[in-house]
Scaffold this motif. Structure first.
Motif, PDB file in Angstrom:
ATOM      1  N   VAL A  65       4.988  81.593  71.551  1.00 12.38           N
ATOM      2  CA  VAL A  65       5.477  81.358  70.195  1.00 12.38           C
ATOM      3  C   VAL A  65       6.220  80.029  70.147  1.00 12.38           C
ATOM      4  O   VAL A  65       7.083  79.763  70.988  1.00 12.38           O
ATOM      5  N   ARG A  66       5.882  79.216  69.180  1.00 18.65           N
ATOM      6  CA  ARG A  66       6.554  77.925  69.020  1.00 18.65           C
ATOM      7  C   ARG A  66       7.056  77.813  67.587  1.00 18.65           C
ATOM      8  O   ARG A  66       6.332  78.142  66.640  1.00 18.65           O
ATOM      9  N   LEU A  67       8.286  77.358  67.449  1.00 19.45           N
ATOM     10  CA  LEU A  67       8.920  77.223  66.137  1.00 19.45           C
ATOM     11  C   LEU A  67       9.493  75.822  66.020  1.00 19.45           C
ATOM     12  O   LEU A  67      10.232  75.382  66.909  1.00 19.45           O
ATOM     13  N   VAL A  68       9.195  75.137  64.933  1.00 19.62           N
ATOM     14  CA  VAL A  68       9.682  73.776  64.732  1.00 19.62           C
ATOM     15  C   VAL A  68      10.276  73.659  63.338  1.00 19.62           C
ATOM     16  O   VAL A  68       9.570  73.815  62.338  1.00 19.62           O
ATOM     17  N   GLU A  69      11.573  73.381  63.297  1.00 20.83           N
ATOM     18  CA  GLU A  69      12.266  73.261  62.018  1.00 20.83           C
ATOM     19  C   GLU A  69      12.253  71.833  61.501  1.00 20.83           C
ATOM     20  O   GLU A  69      12.171  70.874  62.276  1.00 20.83           O
ATOM     21  N   SER A  70      12.368  71.709  60.192  1.00 21.85           N
ATOM     22  CA  SER A  70      12.506  70.403  59.550  1.00 21.85           C
ATOM     23  C   SER A  70      13.159  70.598  58.187  1.00 21.85           C
ATOM     24  O   SER A  70      13.244  71.729  57.691  1.00 21.85           O
ATOM     25  N   GLY A  71      13.614  69.497  57.611  1.00 16.23           N
ATOM     26  CA  GLY A  71      14.133  69.549  56.252  1.00 16.23           C
ATOM     27  C   GLY A  71      15.636  69.465  56.101  1.00 16.23           C
ATOM     28  O   GLY A  71      16.156  69.459  54.990  1.00 16.23           O
ATOM     29  N   GLY A  72      16.362  69.408  57.206  1.00 18.76           N
ATOM     30  CA  GLY A  72      17.809  69.311  57.092  1.00 18.76           C
ATOM     31  C   GLY A  72      18.255  67.958  56.557  1.00 18.76           C
ATOM     32  O   GLY A  72      17.456  67.038  56.397  1.00 18.76           O
ATOM     33  N   GLY A  73      19.543  67.852  56.284  1.00 19.77           N
ATOM     34  CA  GLY A  73      20.069  66.589  55.790  1.00 19.77           C
ATOM     35  C   GLY A  73      21.457  66.747  55.217  1.00 19.77           C
ATOM     36  O   GLY A  73      22.097  67.796  55.356  1.00 19.77           O
ATOM     37  N   LEU A  74      21.891  65.695  54.555  1.00 20.98           N
ATOM     38  CA  LEU A  74      23.207  65.674  53.905  1.00 20.98           C
ATOM     39  C   LEU A  74      23.028  65.946  52.416  1.00 20.98           C
ATOM     40  O   LEU A  74      22.182  65.314  51.765  1.00 20.98           O
ATOM     41  N   VAL A  75      23.804  66.863  51.884  1.00 24.99           N
ATOM     42  CA  VAL A  75      23.705  67.215  50.463  1.00 24.99           C
ATOM     43  C   VAL A  75      25.106  67.458  49.930  1.00 24.99           C
ATOM     44  O   VAL A  75      25.995  67.906  50.662  1.00 24.99           O
ATOM     45  N   GLN A  76      25.289  67.142  48.657  1.00 28.12           N
ATOM     46  CA  GLN A  76      26.591  67.351  48.044  1.00 28.12           C
ATOM     47  C   GLN A  76      26.790  68.828  47.689  1.00 28.12           C
ATOM     48  O   GLN A  76      25.812  69.559  47.467  1.00 28.12           O
ATOM     49  N   PRO A  77      28.025  69.275  47.614  1.00 22.94           N
ATOM     50  CA  PRO A  77      28.281  70.661  47.175  1.00 22.94           C
ATOM     51  C   PRO A  77      27.615  70.921  45.826  1.00 22.94           C
ATOM     52  O   PRO A  77      27.660  70.087  44.922  1.00 22.94           O
ATOM     53  N   GLY A  78      27.000  72.092  45.739  1.00 24.16           N
ATOM     54  CA  GLY A  78      26.264  72.448  44.528  1.00 24.16           C
ATOM     55  C   GLY A  78      24.819  72.023  44.555  1.00 24.16           C
ATOM     56  O   GLY A  78      24.032  72.426  43.676  1.00 24.16           O
ATOM     57  N   GLY A  79      24.437  71.263  45.542  1.00 28.82           N
ATOM     58  CA  GLY A  79      23.066  70.774  45.649  1.00 28.82           C
ATOM     59  C   GLY A  79      22.121  71.777  46.275  1.00 28.82           C
ATOM     60  O   GLY A  79      22.506  72.912  46.610  1.00 28.82           O
ATOM     61  N   SER A  80      20.870  71.327  46.431  1.00 25.67           N
ATOM     62  CA  SER A  80      19.830  72.189  46.975  1.00 25.67           C
ATOM     63  C   SER A  80      19.129  71.505  48.130  1.00 25.67           C
ATOM     64  O   SER A  80      19.140  70.268  48.238  1.00 25.67           O
ATOM     65  N   LEU A  81      18.504  72.316  48.962  1.00 22.53           N
ATOM     66  CA  LEU A  81      17.786  71.808  50.122  1.00 22.53           C
ATOM     67  C   LEU A  81      16.735  72.834  50.510  1.00 22.53           C
ATOM     68  O   LEU A  81      16.957  74.045  50.348  1.00 22.53           O
ATOM     69  N   ARG A  82      15.605  72.367  51.008  1.00 24.13           N
ATOM     70  CA  ARG A  82      14.568  73.264  51.518  1.00 24.13           C
ATOM     71  C   ARG A  82      14.348  72.990  53.001  1.00 24.13           C
ATOM     72  O   ARG A  82      14.065  71.856  53.398  1.00 24.13           O
ATOM     73  N   LEU A  83      14.431  74.039  53.799  1.00 23.84           N
ATOM     74  CA  LEU A  83      14.123  73.959  55.222  1.00 23.84           C
ATOM     75  C   LEU A  83      12.753  74.566  55.468  1.00 23.84           C
ATOM     76  O   LEU A  83      12.350  75.513  54.789  1.00 23.84           O
ATOM     77  N   SER A  84      12.054  74.033  56.471  1.00 22.47           N
ATOM     78  CA  SER A  84      10.738  74.548  56.851  1.00 22.47           C
ATOM     79  C   SER A  84      10.722  74.901  58.322  1.00 22.47           C
ATOM     80  O   SER A  84      11.315  74.188  59.138  1.00 22.47           O
ATOM     81  N   CYS A  85      10.023  75.970  58.649  1.00 26.95           N
ATOM     82  CA  CYS A  85       9.843  76.392  60.032  1.00 26.95           C
ATOM     83  C   CYS A  85       8.343  76.539  60.265  1.00 26.95           C
ATOM     84  O   CYS A  85       7.724  77.495  59.782  1.00 26.95           O
ATOM     85  N   ALA A  86       7.767  75.592  60.983  1.00 28.87           N
ATOM     86  CA  ALA A  86       6.348  75.663  61.315  1.00 28.87           C
ATOM     87  C   ALA A  86       6.177  76.549  62.541  1.00 28.87           C
ATOM     88  O   ALA A  86       6.803  76.307  63.572  1.00 28.87           O
ATOM     89  N   THR A  87       5.348  77.568  62.398  1.00 30.32           N
ATOM     90  CA  THR A  87       5.166  78.517  63.495  1.00 30.32           C
ATOM     91  C   THR A  87       3.781  78.372  64.105  1.00 30.32           C
ATOM     92  O   THR A  87       2.830  77.968  63.434  1.00 30.32           O
ATOM     93  N   SER A  88       3.686  78.697  65.381  1.00 34.46           N
ATOM     94  CA  SER A  88       2.396  78.770  66.050  1.00 34.46           C
ATOM     95  C   SER A  88       2.508  79.791  67.165  1.00 34.46           C
ATOM     96  O   SER A  88       3.610  80.056  67.661  1.00 34.46           O
TER      97      SER A  88
END
Length: 132
Positions: free
Chosen positions: A1-24
């Motif tokens: 099983v392999r898991l690779v995350e992406s999508g992090g970053g800096l965001v202001q309070p009240g903001g939104s963000l999407r994280l992704s986890c690619a699986t194999s």
């Protein structure tokens, strides 16, 4: 099983963000993919989990959310059903941390999504910073 995350970053309070986890390498049934975060100087805490009792993930599968994120975070899959997404909105400074994607297998009596020690495989993590 392999898991690779992406999508992090800096965001202001009240903001939104999407994280992704690619699986194999996912095989079999009765497994779950979860998102677990670790704030600086603290332990790992699962925040969301998607559980499947067949051989593929689906948005119709049961979910788990930590109380502190329920209503703000949403876990789902993309069209390939091999990427697990975490949509985060109304972010707060206390949501800051490294977010890991984890894989677990269903236990005899419970899924165990809320227990970090139940996750058998982990990704490398992606940093989320909520700050003005």
């Amino acid at each position: 099983v392999r898991l690779v995350e992406s999508g992090g970053g800096l965001v202001q309070p009240g903001g939104s963000l999407r994280l992704s986890c690619a699986t194999s390498g996912l095989k079999g049934t009765d497994y779950a993919i979860g998102w677990i975060r670790q704030a600086p100087g603290k332990g790992r805490e699962p925040v969301a989990c998607l559980m499947t009792d067949d051989d593929s993930l689906s948005d119709d599968d049961p979910t788990y959310y930590r109380d502190s994120v329920r209503g703000r975070f949403a876990i789902s899959t993309d069209m390939t059903k091999k990427t697990v997404l975490l949509d985060m909105r109304a972010l707060k400074p206390e949501d800051t941390g490294t977010y890991y994607c984890g894989y677990l297998e269903k236990g005899i009596y419970t899924w165990g999504c809320e227990e970090p020690y139940r996750y058998k495989y982990w990704g490398q993590g992606t940093q989320v910073t909520v700050s003005s």
